[in-house]
Design a protein around this motif. Sequence first.
Motif, mmCIF file in Angstrom:
data_model
loop_
_atom_site.group_PDB
_atom_site.id
_atom_site.type_symbol
_atom_site.label_atom_id
_atom_site.label_comp_id
_atom_site.label_asym_id
_atom_site.label_seq_id
_atom_site.Cartn_x
_atom_site.Cartn_y
_atom_site.Cartn_z
ATOM 1 N N ASP B 183 0.809 -1.222 0.000
ATOM 2 C CA ASP B 183 0.000 0.000 0.000
ATOM 3 C C ASP B 183 0.840 1.268 0.000
ATOM 4 O O ASP B 183 0.789 2.083 0.908
ATOM 5 N N LYS B 276 -1.320 1.171 -7.461
ATOM 6 C CA LYS B 276 -1.211 -0.252 -7.135
ATOM 7 C C LYS B 276 -2.212 -1.006 -7.997
ATOM 8 O O LYS B 276 -3.374 -0.594 -8.107
ATOM 9 N N PRO B 285 3.039 -6.924 -4.346
ATOM 10 C CA PRO B 285 2.146 -6.054 -5.119
ATOM 11 C C PRO B 285 2.821 -5.505 -6.382
ATOM 12 O O PRO B 285 4.024 -5.272 -6.385
ATOM 13 N N TYR B 287 2.989 -2.435 -9.053
ATOM 14 C CA TYR B 287 2.671 -1.010 -9.166
ATOM 15 C C TYR B 287 2.811 -0.558 -10.606
ATOM 16 O O TYR B 287 3.706 -1.012 -11.326
#
Lengths: 205, 339
Positions: B183, B276, B285, B287
């Motif tokens: 995040d 994201k 994750p 990006y």
Amino acid sequence: MNQSEISHLVSKLRIKVNPRLRKFRNPEGPLGRLKKLQKTVTALIKHERIELNYPRAEEARMYAERLISDAIRHGDCHKTTMENANFWITEKQLIHKLFKVLVPRFENYHTSYTRMHRAPRPYPGPLDKKAVLELRGNPYPSLIPDNISNKHLIHNVLLDEAKKEYRALKYAEIAAKIESEEKVVLQDVNLVKDVTSKVEDNVKM
Amino acid sequence: MNFNLLIQKQLFCSLTKCYNQKASQRLLSGTTEEAKRQSELFFLESKRQKEAIGRIEKINVNYVGVPENALLLMNKNLSTPFDCAKHLGEVVANRSALALINGETIWHMHRPIPESCSLELLHYNITQPAVVNKAFWRTCSFILGAVINNAFKENVHVQLHSFPSPNVRSGSFIYDAQISLEDWTPNENELKVLSSEMVKFSQQGYQIRSLDVSVDFALLIFKNNEHKTRQIPNIAASNGGKVTLFKAGDHVDISKGPMITNTNHLGRITVANVFKLNTDIPGGPIYRFQGVALPRSIILNHVAYSIIEERAKKMNSARIPCLQGVSEEESGYIKPTIG
């Protein structure tokens, strides 16, 4: 005479005016300097685009700007302006050009009347910096590349798409506004209907 | 007296040396060991390929365009369109972004010419610049990849994934990368740093080299990048068993090309935003880095530029990478033609 009135005596030029003038050393002294600049100013008015050494171009530009702006301010019936024109323009038929061609051309301009570009110096050759000095609105093809008219250039493509997106957004906003207004109108109509039906009911009773 | 002066001089020298060292360390802190290994391998392979050519044969290259048409005698499989451009003058060499061979095939400027042909050189201000714009956008993505690789601190694990086929109309160029940050939403300053890193990288003036390599070699180069390793067999299958690599500075990446000549063609650059992505790719994750740039030769006022900058901040709707299937840029290796 206070300061604000003094500032109106001389027309404000739309170019940078150097605080210290160049000497252009020569045996005749300051008059020789002015003679040199006379030549350049006359040539600029005659040919509308000239290539010359940078310092002289920058210096002559200031005098040319002042001459044109005075001509626009005072017209050809003003004694001092006419004397100035007579001094700076050595080929006398060009005085007519100044008042009859250049004044109408530049009357409504909000920018400077001349434009100056740095020019490449010849190689190999003297090391002096070169410049091109031109009057705006001259009949020659432009010196700087045209980045505006071709819509396929990358920045024009990007701007075009941004415009489309902005328009779509605005149309959506307008549509939403109209819809909400219609709703209000409908509600009003329903209210009126309710009231009238109630009144009718009362009358019947 | 003299002795004192000498000491002072020495001290000054050593101080400046220290300072220079520090400055260069700061500048070079970005390039990772991995990137150095990759570029070293790239260099060795290009050297090997050059040596494998053997006897040098001559070809005729018929140049059409400014300053004048010319017939050039060049080396087969060695000379590139850039070499031809250097014969035509510095201005032509510096501004040319792409070559057009025989009036139909778009050719990378640093790719050797295999046979006699006619040659045109394309730049950014031509009547139909769509191909050049596309190559420019692709190169921007490629350079953004290099910046992402270098910009993060060592404790952040970065793995480049891919970039989709360039689309100028979408308003931003993209690079998708896997970063070990949960995040993360970049603030203004972080984006500014990324932008300035990209400006710094492109101002180094790296020539962008290209090389066709075998699958095994590509796998060796990208052995530490699991995403690229997964993509390479697919790319090679659609490209006749070869993988096209590009290199700028120490950064090596896969792309079908063509790209522009030099990184210093980039003028104004902004890394506009990072999003994201919602994907099924394992390992962390993903990006999406978005940016916008203009060629150095095109100067735009700041109001107009801010409009396109604002638009680049919105999420680009290009295809989101997922585990199955690869993006268009990697899979669709079509012989690049004009149009």
